[in-house]
Design a protein around this motif. Structure first.
Motif, PDB file in Angstrom:
ATOM      1  N   SER A   1       1.593   6.478  -7.166  1.00 20.45           N
ATOM      2  CA  SER A   1       0.582   7.454  -7.558  1.00 20.45           C
ATOM      3  C   SER A   1       1.174   8.858  -7.626  1.00 20.45           C
ATOM      4  O   SER A   1       0.720   9.701  -8.408  1.00 20.45           O
ATOM      5  N   LYS A   2       2.206   9.105  -6.824  1.00 21.57           N
ATOM      6  CA  LYS A   2       2.886  10.398  -6.841  1.00 21.57           C
ATOM      7  C   LYS A   2       3.975  10.452  -7.907  1.00 21.57           C
ATOM      8  O   LYS A   2       4.420  11.537  -8.305  1.00 21.57           O
TER       9      LYS A   2
ATOM     10  N   ALA B   1       2.318   7.106   6.127  1.00 27.36           N
ATOM     11  CA  ALA B   1       1.880   5.877   5.456  1.00 27.36           C
ATOM     12  C   ALA B   1       2.487   4.658   6.138  1.00 27.36           C
ATOM     13  O   ALA B   1       1.836   3.612   6.275  1.00 27.36           O
TER      14      ALA B   1
ATOM     15  N   GLU C   1       4.400  12.427   4.409  1.00 25.43           N
ATOM     16  CA  GLU C   1       3.394  11.539   3.828  1.00 25.43           C
ATOM     17  C   GLU C   1       3.861  10.091   3.877  1.00 25.43           C
ATOM     18  O   GLU C   1       3.105   9.185   4.221  1.00 25.43           O
TER      19      GLU C   1
ATOM     20  N   GLN D   1       1.103   4.147  -2.995  1.00 23.50           N
ATOM     21  CA  GLN D   1       1.010   5.584  -2.715  1.00 23.50           C
ATOM     22  C   GLN D   1       2.168   6.321  -3.381  1.00 23.50           C
ATOM     23  O   GLN D   1       1.989   7.399  -3.960  1.00 23.50           O
TER      24      GLN D   1
ATOM     25  N   LYS E   1       0.831  -1.210   0.000  1.00 27.06           N
ATOM     26  CA  LYS E   1       0.000   0.000   0.000  1.00 27.06           C
ATOM     27  C   LYS E   1       0.865   1.260   0.000  1.00 27.06           C
ATOM     28  O   LYS E   1       0.530   2.256  -0.641  1.00 27.06           O
TER      29      LYS E   1
END
Length: 436
Positions: free
Chosen positions: A71-72, A355, A351, A68, A64
């Motif tokens: 996606s960035k 996470a 971030e 993340q 996960k």
């Protein structure tokens, strides 16, 4: 490290009723670069980097975090390669020796990092912008020859989870000494329940306990903090250290009070047992919490507590064990260093730190990252508040792989195939033969 994590934990615990805390590092003020996340890299050429890690017990959580990151950074794909800890370093060294490049991988600070650094396989991370997102004391503690070749990701307490209902039903208090813990375990067994969840089929679970009980008793009870330094030099033996017999006796106690077939049950098996509410105590880091939450939310929310493992009968010595866990390294031979560094920069951002906490149930070293882990970990807050933490691993100043041998030999005692004296002699003979 203790002071800095302490501040972080105190800040987190004060702001959330469901917070928990985990080690010794300062509560860093949120630096601007710590709270910013690397911008998406849409214009970059697509690239795939490999990431091998030993957190196979939280594979879904790591996945996960990687999602993340992707996606960035839509032009960077991460080939995630989880490996069981028992097999990890053998496989990593095999890959490196064969030229099979792993771009990013997890490492433990100490001898493993030193070995790969000396071989020229680690990229120097000293002074990288993202390294400023960590407390200077943490970086200093993880340095090799004065430089940083690994980036700290997380740390965790190693303590004892306990089932509150079982303790309450039997009128048991949280034990603060070793003898009190064993007395509680015997009462649990007399009541027809399992005192300890032991998944010693996985060597690392036995080794995790052994590499904390033995150095703790060695340095703090027997007052031999330099034992491992002298062992490295060949000036002492295990026979010179009364802690060796103490730890073997402790191992016998735990074995006699564990679940059935503990040498045939692995880590996942004991987490299942504990999650069902069938076991009184489980010695472990915070890693099982995510699984327990999925399998038994009620137990997770209100049914379990957490107390420091009392390795001795001197309550003043039984502080909270708190160690660094996984750190990240970049392969100096990587052809995708820029992408690998972006991956580390994300993990070093607030971030990324948040996470990690959310998905791994462990603290992040990133400045300003969340400390909201699980209700049970709040039990440890008094130890952080009063700075009652320590790191037993700091005493292990040797490259000798004594733990693997000790883990193998002590199992003979369980089945009356060797006496404690024979185990200690075998350890000394093994050191003399293999480390001249």
């Amino acid at each position: 490290m203790s002071v800095s994590m302490l501040t972080l934990l105190m800040t987190g615990c004060a702001s959330s009723s469901n917070d928990s805390a985990n080690q010794e590092t300062t509560a860093p003020a949120k630096a601007d670069n710590a709270s910013s996340t690397p911008a998406p890299t849409k214009a970059d050429k697509p690239v795939t980097i490999s990431f091998m890690h030993f957190k196979s017990d939280v594979t879904d959580g790591v996945a996960k975090i990687v999602e993340q990151f992707e996606s960035k950074n839509p032009n960077i794909k991460v080939d995630v390669q989880p490996v069981k800890y028992d097999d990890y370093y053998t496989l990593l060294k095999t890959k490196i020796a064969s030229g099979d490049i792993v771009d990013v991988f997890t490492l433990n600070a100490g001898s493993q990092t030193k070995l790969l650094h000396d071989g020229g396989y680690l990229e120097d991370l000293t002074g990288k912008d993202f390294m400023s997102n960590f407390d200077a004391n943490v970086l200093k503690a993880q340095a090799t020859d004065g430089k940083n070749y690994i980036m700290p990701v997380n740390a965790t307490p190693i303590a004892v989870f306990y089932n509150k209902k079982i303790f309450s039903d039997l009128g048991l208090q949280v034990p603060r000494t070793y003898d009190a813990m064993i007395a509680a375990a015997k009462k649990i067994k007399e009541a027809g329940k399992t005192p300890f969840a032991l998944g010693w089929k996985d060597n690392w679970t036995l080794g995790m306990w052994l590499t904390r009980d033995f150095p703790s008793n060695t340095a703090l009870v027997e007052k031999q903090p330099d034992f491992f330094t002298k062992l490295e030099k060949g000036t002492v033996k295990f026979a010179d250290n009364p802690a060796a017999k103490t730890v073997i006796a402790h191992a016998q106690d735990l074995f006699s009070l564990g679940n059935k077939d503990q040498l045939g049950v692995d880590y996942n098996g004991i987490v299942d047992l504990f999650a069902k509410g069938e076991v009184g105590m489980m010695y472990m880091g915070t890693w099982p919490l995510a699984d327990i939450q999925k399998k038994n939310p009620d137990l997770y929310n209100t049914g379990i507590g957490y107390f420091p493992y009392p390795f001795s009968n001197d309550e003043s010595l039984n502080k909270l064990e708190f160690n660094p866990d996984a750190s990240l390294a970049v392969n100096s031979k990587s052809e995708h260093k820029e992408a690998a560094m972006k991956f580390l920069a994300f993990m070093a951002s607030k971030e990324g730190g948040d996470a990690w906490v959310k998905n791994i149930n462990s603290l992040s070293y990133v400045k300003g990252a969340s400390t909201d882990i699980a209700p049970a970990v709040n039990d440890l807050k008094p130890y952080f508040d009063k700075a009652l933490t320590y790191d037993s691993q700091a005493f292990i100043t040797t490259t000798i792989d004594w733990n693997s041998q000790f883990s193998q030999y002590v199992q003979k005692v369980f089945f009356n195939k060797a006496t404690p004296e024979q185990v200690i002699k075998d350890l000394d003979d093994w050191v003399a033969k293999n480390h001249k």
